[in-house]
Each structure stands twice: as C-alpha cells, then as structure tokens.
Design an enzyme around this catalytic site. Structure first.
Site, mmCIF file in Angstrom:
data_model
loop_
_atom_site.group_PDB
_atom_site.id
_atom_site.type_symbol
_atom_site.label_atom_id
_atom_site.label_comp_id
_atom_site.label_asym_id
_atom_site.label_seq_id
_atom_site.Cartn_x
_atom_site.Cartn_y
_atom_site.Cartn_z
ATOM 1 N N PRO A 9 0.805 -1.222 0.000
ATOM 2 C CA PRO A 9 0.000 0.000 0.000
ATOM 3 C C PRO A 9 0.840 1.276 0.000
ATOM 4 C CG PRO A 9 -0.091 -1.082 2.147
ATOM 5 C CD PRO A 9 0.567 -2.047 1.193
ATOM 6 N N ASN A 10 0.349 2.243 -0.743
ATOM 7 C CA ASN A 10 0.915 3.597 -0.854
ATOM 8 C C ASN A 10 2.193 3.662 -1.692
ATOM 9 O OD1 ASN A 10 -1.029 5.085 0.755
ATOM 10 N ND2 ASN A 10 -0.220 3.917 2.492
ATOM 11 N N ARG A 17 5.087 10.850 -2.479
ATOM 12 C CA ARG A 17 4.804 10.582 -1.075
ATOM 13 C C ARG A 17 6.045 10.850 -0.216
ATOM 14 N NH1 ARG A 17 4.780 4.471 1.307
ATOM 15 N NH2 ARG A 17 3.987 5.009 3.348
ATOM 16 N N TYR A 22 11.031 8.720 1.245
ATOM 17 C CA TYR A 22 10.954 7.670 0.223
ATOM 18 C C TYR A 22 11.614 8.040 -1.112
ATOM 19 C CZ TYR A 22 7.782 5.624 3.619
ATOM 20 O OH TYR A 22 7.253 5.097 4.773
ATOM 21 N N ASN A 73 7.835 -5.532 -0.727
ATOM 22 C CA ASN A 73 7.786 -4.419 0.224
ATOM 23 C C ASN A 73 6.334 -4.352 0.665
ATOM 24 O OD1 ASN A 73 7.687 -2.109 1.695
ATOM 25 N ND2 ASN A 73 8.772 -0.829 0.199
ATOM 26 N N ALA A 76 2.892 -0.698 4.980
ATOM 27 C CA ALA A 76 2.379 -0.712 6.357
ATOM 28 C C ALA A 76 1.880 -2.092 6.782
ATOM 29 C CB ALA A 76 1.270 0.323 6.496
ATOM 30 N N GLU A 97 12.386 -9.564 1.864
ATOM 31 C CA GLU A 97 11.589 -8.421 2.353
ATOM 32 C C GLU A 97 12.430 -7.157 2.195
ATOM 33 O OE1 GLU A 97 10.573 -8.743 6.513
ATOM 34 O OE2 GLU A 97 9.914 -6.655 6.619
ATOM 35 N N HIS A 99 12.573 -2.713 2.385
ATOM 36 C CA HIS A 99 11.997 -1.433 2.805
ATOM 37 C C HIS A 99 12.900 -0.304 2.340
ATOM 38 C CE1 HIS A 99 9.050 -3.417 5.278
ATOM 39 N NE2 HIS A 99 10.021 -4.213 5.698
ATOM 40 N N ARG A 106 12.813 4.353 12.858
ATOM 41 C CA ARG A 106 11.565 5.127 12.847
ATOM 42 C C ARG A 106 10.700 4.764 14.056
ATOM 43 N NH1 ARG A 106 9.056 4.860 7.009
ATOM 44 N NH2 ARG A 106 7.864 6.618 7.877
HETATM 45 C C1 DQA Z 1 8.041 0.970 4.114
HETATM 46 C C2 DQA Z 1 8.086 1.191 5.627
HETATM 47 C C3 DQA Z 1 6.703 1.005 6.246
HETATM 48 O O1 DQA Z 1 6.771 1.224 7.653
HETATM 49 C C4 DQA Z 1 5.736 2.005 5.656
HETATM 50 O O2 DQA Z 1 4.453 1.813 6.177
HETATM 51 C C5 DQA Z 1 5.726 1.959 4.165
HETATM 52 C C6 DQA Z 1 6.985 1.834 3.445
HETATM 53 C C7 DQA Z 1 9.388 1.293 3.434
HETATM 54 O O3 DQA Z 1 9.555 0.918 2.284
HETATM 55 O O4 DQA Z 1 10.251 1.941 4.043
HETATM 56 O O5 DQA Z 1 4.695 2.121 3.539
HETATM 57 O O6 DQA Z 1 7.756 -0.393 3.867
#
Ligand code: DQA
Length: 147
Positions: A9-10, A17, A22, A73, A76, A97, A99, A106
């Site tokens: 998501p996102n 964003r 990011y 990835n 959240a 995995e 990020h 964080r």
């Molecule tokens: C994320 C880190 C997550 O905590 C966050 O909710 C994201 C992006 C990252 O790529 O750093 O949406 O996965």
C-alpha cells in the site's frame, strides 16, 4: 528464473509521497530499473502493486506455480498482516523483504515485521536500492540452491 516483485500500500505514490523519506523516484521508474537489473542477472521480473491486503494475499497464492521467488515491500502491512505472512509461508516460495526506509530508525510500531520471520533475508534503509539489493540477494540464493 522468474521473480515476482510486490509493492504494498501507498507505494504507487512513490515520488510524491514524503520524498524526504521515500525519495523522488516514481514506481514506474523503479520498476524499469529493476527490469534491466534482472535481465543482467538472467532473471525475469513481474510487478504487482496493490493497496489492498486481500489482493496481495491472492497475488501471492497465484504466484505459487508461476514464480521461483518473491521480493516484497509490504508497506504498512509489514507491521500488521498475519494474512500476508501466512500466504508467503504457504506459498513455499523464498522471500526477500525490502523497505526503502530504515524501519528500525523510525517509530516503534514499525520495528515489528510479520514478514521477516518467513523471509530468506531483509533489506531496509538503502532507499530504492533496497529493492536492487533484495533482488540480487534472492537471485543469488536461488542460483546457489540449484547448483
Ligand atoms: C516501508 C516502511 C513502512 O513502515 C511504511 O508503512 C511503508 C513503506 C518502506 O519501504 O520503508 O509504507 O515499507
């Protein structure tokens, strides 16, 4: 060798964003770099992005017979989704995995991942390079498994 790269998501909002966290690269640009990188490693990649947990679970289920591994990835959902963890585990596919941000630097709620325990490895904090490092790690892992 076929790898499915899943953006949670996102991540469709990359580039717009919170660019301080990011970065400025869009998802399209990132996917195009990953496609080139995979080709150089004699691997093939496909991409899936969704903002919905159920769609991600279904994409993992569908990947079982079509792919050799998954780079994910989970956004959240990393910190909340038992369903994505269960789907990855039952797929039997090796998982990397990734990020973009260093989740351990964080908020505390980002320190817990439901996915790390079912992954071969985790890359966090190298910006969009985390995807490249995760992809490379997974391809090397798969190659060393077959040889
Ligand atoms: C994320 C880190 C997550 O905590 C966050 O909710 C994201 C992006 C990252 O790529 O750093 O949406 O996965």
């Amino acid at each position: 060798m076929k790898i499915l790269i899943i953006h949670g998501p996102n991540l469709n909002m990359l580039g717009k964003r919170e660019p301080d966290i990011y970065g400025a690269m869009t998802l399209e640009e990132l996917n195009s770099l990953l496609t080139k990188e995979a080709r150089a490693m004699h691997a093939q990649v496909e991409f899936f992005q969704s903002n919905s947990e159920g769609e991600i679970v279904s994409a993992i289920q569908d990947a079982m017979d079509k792919f050799d591994g998954v780079v994910i990835n989970p956004g959240a959902y990393t910190h909340t989704s038992v369903a994505i963890r269960d789907a990855l585990l039952s797929s039997g596919l090796p998982v990397a995995e990734v990020h973009i941000s260093n989740v351990f630097k964080r908020e505390e709620f980002r320190h817990k991942s439901f996915v790390s325990g079912v992954s071969v490895g985790v890359v966090s904090g190298f910006g969009t390079d985390s995807y490249h490092l995760g992809l490379r790690g997974l391809v090397n892992y798969l190659q060393s498994r077959v040889s």
